[in-house]
Design an enzyme around this catalytic site. Structure first.
Site, PDB file in Angstrom:
ATOM      1  N   CYS A   1       0.863  -1.171   0.000  1.00 50.50           N
ATOM      2  CA  CYS A   1       0.000   0.000   0.000  1.00 50.50           C
ATOM      3  C   CYS A   1       0.904   1.226   0.000  1.00 50.50           C
ATOM      4  CB  CYS A   1      -0.909   0.010   1.227  1.00 50.50           C
ATOM      5  SG  CYS A   1      -1.809  -1.534   1.520  1.00 50.50           S
ATOM      6  N   ARG A   2       0.302   2.390   0.063  1.00 47.44           N
ATOM      7  CA  ARG A   2       1.021   3.640   0.254  1.00 47.44           C
ATOM      8  C   ARG A   2       0.290   4.408   1.352  1.00 47.44           C
ATOM      9  NH1 ARG A   2       5.911   3.277  -1.797  1.00 47.44           N
ATOM     10  NH2 ARG A   2       5.406   1.349  -0.672  1.00 47.44           N
TER      11      ARG A   2
END
Length: 258
Positions: free
Chosen positions: A2-3
């Protein structure tokens, strides 16, 4: 993977942080530059922020991609805050959890995100789950590895651990039970930030003059002051201070920091 991103500083519109920069979190949802696993972050997103004189953050989360949510674009334009945490979720296997699986997870004053994965999920995580009280297992936000990691962190926070201690001890515990896991964690209470670099990229941008601190999976602009956090490191920060502490994996049942 993810970010994610956490911010402390002067009041700012969420859009200035999350969608306007050249390589914003919104842009990273379809074109991350430093993500080591996965290529598209389209299986949900969320943002949490703190209002003045209210220690409990508000959240907006959805199961779909952030770029297609016009309501988010509207909110980001007008909502302003001195502290926020946001995340976009990597494309994952089909599941029924929907927005419940999207970070940030929350309880009381805390916002949390997990960028990574527990290796050999869910089998390797069974010993971790057995270490939690049954009532806390029944309160899991979703049936995902990130929700379990959050439960482990939250258990420590409720027992009195500070932000950094709660993350560091959880990372060591999970890594011992499931070697090879990717455990970049991000946590804030609106006044401080704690994060771990363990298996993926982590950066911070500190501006003591304006008392602005950003901790993110990767830089969102070309500011030369961005600094990369070494792998297997705990970061703790306020608006004006950053501290980096190396982390060391230990056998199950032991705790150690380098």
């Amino acid at each position: 993977m993810c970010r994610h991103l956490a911010y402390l500083g002067p009041v700012v519109a969420l859009g200035r942080l999350l969608s306007e920069p050249e390589h914003s979190l919104v842009h990273q949802s379809w074109e991350p530059r430093r993500q080591r696993s996965g290529t598209v972050n389209a299986d949900g997103f969320g943002v949490g922020w703190y209002a003045e004189e209210d220690p409990v953050p508000a959240r907006y989360r959805r199961a779909g991609p952030i770029w297609s949510d016009l309501t988010f674009a509207d909110l980001a334009r007008v909502v302003r805050s001195e502290a926020a945490l946001a995340a976009v979720r990597d494309a994952t296997r089909p599941g029924a959890d929907g927005e419940a699986a999207a970070a940030p997870f929350a309880d009381g004053p805390w916002l949390f995100s997990h960028n990574g994965a527990i290796r050999d999920w869910p089998h390797a995580a069974a010993p971790l789950a057995l270490g939690l009280p049954p009532v806390e297992l029944l309160q899991l936000a979703s049936r995902t590895d990130s929700a379990l990691v959050w439960a482990l962190v939250l258990h420590r926070l409720r027992a009195g651990a500070d932000l950094g201690e709660a993350l560091a001890d959880t990372v060591v515990e999970v890594a011992s039970a499931a070697p090879g896991s990717r455990l970049n964690l991000l946590l804030t209470d609106g006044a401080a930030i704690a994060a771990t670099a363990w298996g993926d990229s982590l950066w911070y941008l500190a501006d003591p003059e304006t008392e602005r601190m950003v901790v993110a999976s990767e830089p969102y602009d070309r500011d030369s002051r961005w600094c990369e956090v070494p792998d297997r490191t705990l970061l703790t920060a306020t608006r004006t201070r950053v501290e980096l502490t190396p982390l060391k994996e230990t056998p199950m049942g032991e705790k150690e920091r380098a």
